[in-house]
Design an enzyme around this catalytic site. Structure first.
Site, PDB file in Angstrom:
ATOM      1  N   GLU A  20       3.467 -10.754   2.755  1.00 15.82           N
ATOM      2  CA  GLU A  20       2.022 -10.497   2.759  1.00 15.82           C
ATOM      3  C   GLU A  20       1.288 -11.585   3.539  1.00 15.82           C
ATOM      4  O   GLU A  20       0.357 -11.298   4.300  1.00 15.82           O
ATOM      5  CB  GLU A  20       1.483 -10.420   1.329  1.00 15.82           C
ATOM      6  N   ALA A  79      -5.208  -7.905  -1.409  1.00 10.89           N
ATOM      7  CA  ALA A  79      -3.819  -7.497  -1.665  1.00 10.89           C
ATOM      8  C   ALA A  79      -2.988  -8.684  -2.142  1.00 10.89           C
ATOM      9  O   ALA A  79      -2.167  -8.547  -3.060  1.00 10.89           O
ATOM     10  CB  ALA A  79      -3.204  -6.881  -0.411  1.00 10.89           C
ATOM     11  N   PHE A  80      -3.198  -9.844  -1.542  1.00 11.59           N
ATOM     12  CA  PHE A  80      -2.451 -11.034  -1.947  1.00 11.59           C
ATOM     13  C   PHE A  80      -2.791 -11.410  -3.393  1.00 11.59           C
ATOM     14  O   PHE A  80      -1.897 -11.693  -4.198  1.00 11.59           O
ATOM     15  CB  PHE A  80      -2.762 -12.203  -1.005  1.00 11.59           C
ATOM     16  N   ARG A  81      -4.086 -11.381  -3.726  1.00 13.27           N
ATOM     17  CA  ARG A  81      -4.487 -11.703  -5.100  1.00 13.27           C
ATOM     18  C   ARG A  81      -3.878 -10.716  -6.094  1.00 13.27           C
ATOM     19  O   ARG A  81      -3.432 -11.111  -7.179  1.00 13.27           O
ATOM     20  CB  ARG A  81      -6.013 -11.727  -5.218  1.00 13.27           C
ATOM     21  N   GLN A  82      -3.853  -9.437  -5.720  1.00  7.59           N
ATOM     22  CA  GLN A  82      -3.265  -8.430  -6.604  1.00  7.59           C
ATOM     23  C   GLN A  82      -1.769  -8.660  -6.782  1.00  7.59           C
ATOM     24  O   GLN A  82      -1.243  -8.535  -7.896  1.00  7.59           O
ATOM     25  CB  GLN A  82      -3.518  -7.033  -6.037  1.00  7.59           C
ATOM     26  N   GLU A  83      -1.089  -8.999  -5.716  1.00  4.35           N
ATOM     27  CA  GLU A  83       0.356  -9.244  -5.802  1.00  4.35           C
ATOM     28  C   GLU A  83       0.655 -10.488  -6.624  1.00  4.35           C
ATOM     29  O   GLU A  83       1.635 -10.510  -7.384  1.00  4.35           O
ATOM     30  CB  GLU A  83       0.948  -9.349  -4.396  1.00  4.35           C
ATOM     31  N   ASP A 132       0.386  -2.023  11.876  1.00  5.79           N
ATOM     32  CA  ASP A 132       1.178  -1.034  11.143  1.00  5.79           C
ATOM     33  C   ASP A 132       2.565  -1.565  10.798  1.00  5.79           C
ATOM     34  O   ASP A 132       3.064  -1.349   9.693  1.00  5.79           O
ATOM     35  CB  ASP A 132       1.314   0.258  11.960  1.00  5.79           C
TER      36      ASP A 132
END
Length: 141
Positions: A85, A46-50, A111
């Site tokens: 993130e 997720a961090f790489r995508q962001e 969550d």
């Protein structure tokens, strides 16, 4: 009845025998931050995508005729997503360190961390929409 817990709130296990100061402290903090970047980059898709989306979306921030404060707002909203993130990943790592078995409080912590990321994404989306959309419409006129 005497408590089994010591009155001293600091356990000897956690006492620091040596605490660096000045430049050495800054050097260690920088080293820790670099290690954190390497770990989150390696372990968190997720961090790489962001990061990737942020790099792509920064093109309008530098190519559209925006005021410097508008460009700054775009950059800051993107960095906010990355910061949240990173904090969410830290929460998840700490929870996973405790154990992988299901626990209500562990699930709650994860969550809520996920919710924080979603809220940061909403803030970024609103910021980008409010800044970039009018600039694009102005260019089309």
């Amino acid at each position: 009845m005497e408590s089994a817990v010591k009155s001293d709130p600091v356990s000897p296990v956690f006492e620091k025998k040596y605490s660096p100061k000045g430049l050495q402290r800054l050097t260690r903090a920088t080293t820790n931050s670099i290690q954190g970047w390497q770990q989150i980059w390696r372990d968190e898709a997720a961090f790489r995508q962001e990061v990737g989306l942020g790099v792509i979306f920064m093109v309008p921030a530098v190519t559209l005729p925006l005021h410097r404060y508008e460009s700054l707002a775009l950059l800051v909203s993107w960095l906010l997503v990355l910061i949240v993130e990173a904090l969410n990943s830290a929460i998840e790592a700490a929870i996973d360190r405790i154990g992988y078995e299901h626990h209500e409080l562990s699930g709650k912590a994860k969550d809520i961390g996920s919710l924080a990321v979603l809220m940061a994404l909403v803030v970024a989306g609103l910021t980008w929409g409010l800044v970039v959309a009018p600039a694009l419409l102005h260019m089309l006129d």
